[in-house]
Enzyme design. Structure first.
Site, PDB file in Angstrom:
ATOM      1  N   LYS A   1      24.642 -41.556 -25.756  1.00  0.00           N
ATOM      2  CA  LYS A   1      23.804 -42.632 -25.736  1.00  0.00           C
ATOM      3  C   LYS A   1      22.170 -42.343 -25.679  1.00  0.00           C
ATOM      4  O   LYS A   1      21.291 -42.601 -26.311  1.00  0.00           O
ATOM      5  CB  LYS A   1      24.106 -43.784 -24.999  1.00  0.00           C
TER       6      LYS A   1
ATOM      7  N   ARG B   1      27.373 -54.039 -20.854  1.00  0.00           N
ATOM      8  CA  ARG B   1      28.767 -53.412 -20.620  1.00  0.00           C
ATOM      9  C   ARG B   1      29.886 -54.225 -20.001  1.00  0.00           C
ATOM     10  O   ARG B   1      30.861 -53.799 -20.011  1.00  0.00           O
ATOM     11  CB  ARG B   1      28.396 -52.678 -19.281  1.00  0.00           C
TER      12      ARG B   1
ATOM     13  N   ARG C   1      27.483 -31.678 -18.079  1.00  0.00           N
ATOM     14  CA  ARG C   1      26.245 -32.448 -17.276  1.00  0.00           C
ATOM     15  C   ARG C   1      26.136 -32.279 -15.909  1.00  0.00           C
ATOM     16  O   ARG C   1      25.132 -32.220 -15.316  1.00  0.00           O
ATOM     17  CB  ARG C   1      26.219 -33.879 -17.963  1.00  0.00           C
TER      18      ARG C   1
ATOM     19  N   ARG D   1      24.483 -35.093 -11.480  1.00  0.00           N
ATOM     20  CA  ARG D   1      24.501 -36.341 -11.056  1.00  0.00           C
ATOM     21  C   ARG D   1      25.587 -36.712 -10.491  1.00  0.00           C
ATOM     22  O   ARG D   1      26.501 -36.217 -10.457  1.00  0.00           O
ATOM     23  CB  ARG D   1      24.554 -37.057 -12.504  1.00  0.00           C
TER      24      ARG D   1
ATOM     25  N   ARG E   1      34.960 -43.978 -14.208  1.00  0.00           N
ATOM     26  CA  ARG E   1      34.075 -44.441 -15.325  1.00  0.00           C
ATOM     27  C   ARG E   1      34.668 -44.728 -16.566  1.00  0.00           C
ATOM     28  O   ARG E   1      34.193 -45.658 -17.374  1.00  0.00           O
ATOM     29  CB  ARG E   1      32.742 -43.531 -15.234  1.00  0.00           C
TER      30      ARG E   1
HETATM   31  P1  ADP Z   1      27.101 -43.345 -18.588  1.00  0.00           P
HETATM   32  O1  ADP Z   1      26.777 -43.895 -19.774  1.00  0.00           O
HETATM   33  O2  ADP Z   1      26.946 -41.950 -18.639  1.00  0.00           O
HETATM   34  O3  ADP Z   1      28.122 -43.999 -17.931  1.00  0.00           O
HETATM   35  P2  ADP Z   1      24.497 -44.708 -17.337  1.00  0.00           P
HETATM   36  O4  ADP Z   1      23.531 -43.982 -17.179  1.00  0.00           O
HETATM   37  O5  ADP Z   1      24.743 -45.666 -18.438  1.00  0.00           O
HETATM   38  O6  ADP Z   1      25.592 -43.545 -17.746  1.00  0.00           O
HETATM   39  O7  ADP Z   1      25.121 -45.638 -16.182  1.00  0.00           O
HETATM   40  C1  ADP Z   1      25.414 -44.873 -14.933  1.00  0.00           C
HETATM   41  C2  ADP Z   1      26.013 -46.033 -14.316  1.00  0.00           C
HETATM   42  O8  ADP Z   1      25.017 -47.074 -13.709  1.00  0.00           O
HETATM   43  C3  ADP Z   1      27.331 -46.698 -14.557  1.00  0.00           C
HETATM   44  O9  ADP Z   1      28.270 -46.111 -14.122  1.00  0.00           O
HETATM   45  C4  ADP Z   1      27.133 -48.038 -13.487  1.00  0.00           C
HETATM   46  O10 ADP Z   1      27.603 -47.850 -12.164  1.00  0.00           O
HETATM   47  C5  ADP Z   1      25.534 -48.347 -13.558  1.00  0.00           C
HETATM   48  N1  ADP Z   1      25.402 -49.428 -14.671  1.00  0.00           N
HETATM   49  C6  ADP Z   1      24.435 -48.713 -15.822  1.00  0.00           C
HETATM   50  N2  ADP Z   1      24.342 -49.774 -16.654  1.00  0.00           N
HETATM   51  C7  ADP Z   1      25.139 -50.796 -16.288  1.00  0.00           C
HETATM   52  C8  ADP Z   1      25.398 -52.127 -16.706  1.00  0.00           C
HETATM   53  N3  ADP Z   1      25.043 -52.757 -17.779  1.00  0.00           N
HETATM   54  N4  ADP Z   1      26.392 -53.003 -16.099  1.00  0.00           N
HETATM   55  C9  ADP Z   1      26.705 -52.511 -14.898  1.00  0.00           C
HETATM   56  N5  ADP Z   1      26.699 -51.436 -14.344  1.00  0.00           N
HETATM   57  C10 ADP Z   1      25.672 -50.589 -15.184  1.00  0.00           C
END
Ligand code: ADP
Length: 196
Positions: free
Chosen positions: A14, A89, A128, A134, A145
């Site tokens: 994404k 989400r 990654r 990370r 996740r």
């Molecule tokens: P990925 O798509 O690889 O899971 P992100 O960078 O989108 O990575 O998100 C990393 C973390 O940030 C998530 O696992 C969550 O803990 C938190 N997070 C990000 N966006 C949201 C959201 N919209 N609602 C709740 N938690 C979020």
């Protein structure tokens, strides 16, 4: 204005696609994950609030995420549109997001779902982990996740499908290939809209 949500499981690509799409169509890229990671890096109050949650691979509370989104939308609006990456989400986030965008007369036009095989997802995330380090990219946290994604986020696909906003696309292949596919979908949308 063009407002896009880029949707897909962790590791679907994404972020990469969102950056390219934002550049091509002059959209503001809002990545909730990036906002949180920056907050953690800079040891802000928000960073302290979310660090443990993110390190466990769980979701930050809806209220906190929604407030951050409102702030980002209102501070960074360039009049051309946004691409949302990592948001919404949960159902509650999607519900509030709909209201937020409706109130501002800027509805979401496209929800672009990047489809990637489970095996490929795990491969990409572990890779990654090696490259970026990370803290939430370890095997155990990745598993968590993915489970959270299946349970909380994937059901939103039906929500957006029912609103005729969902565009499915193949997220397999190299970055350029996936980029071309996403541009095709967006260009077709723009052509159709202009002809209406
Ligand atoms: P990925 O798509 O690889 O899971 P992100 O960078 O989108 O990575 O998100 C990393 C973390 O940030 C998530 O696992 C969550 O803990 C938190 N997070 C990000 N966006 C949201 C959201 N919209 N609602 C709740 N938690 C979020």
């Amino acid at each position: 204005m063009l407002n896009i949500v880029i949707f897909g499981s962790p590791g679907a690509g994404k972020g990469t696609q969102a950056i390219n799409i934002a550049q091509k169509y002059n959209l503001v890229h809002i990545s909730t994950g990036e906002i949180f990671r920056n907050a953690i890096k800079n040891c802000t109050e928000l960073g302290k609030q979310v660090k443990e949650i993110i390190d466990r691979g769980e979701l930050v509370p809806d209220e906190l995420v929604v407030n951050i989104i409102i702030e980002a939308i209102d501070n960074r609006n360039n009049g051309k549109g946004f691409i949302f990456d990592g948001f919404p989400r949960t159902f509650e986030q999607a519900r509030q997001f709909g209201q937020i965008m409706d109130n501002r007369h800027m509805p979401v036009n496209i929800v672009l779902h990047l489809n990637v095989d489970d095996n490929e997802i795990i491969k990409r995330l572990l890779n990654r982990a090696k490259l970026d380090g990370r803290s939430d990219d370890t095997a155990e946290i990745i598993e968590n996740r993915l489970q959270v994604y299946r349970k909380e986020t994937e059901p939103l696909l039906d929500f957006y499908k029912g609103r005729n906003k969902l565009y499915e696309m193949d997220g397999m292949g190299n970055i350029e290939e996936v980029c071309i596919r996403s541009y095709q979908i967006i260009d077709n949308y723009i052509i159709k809209k202009n002809n209406q």
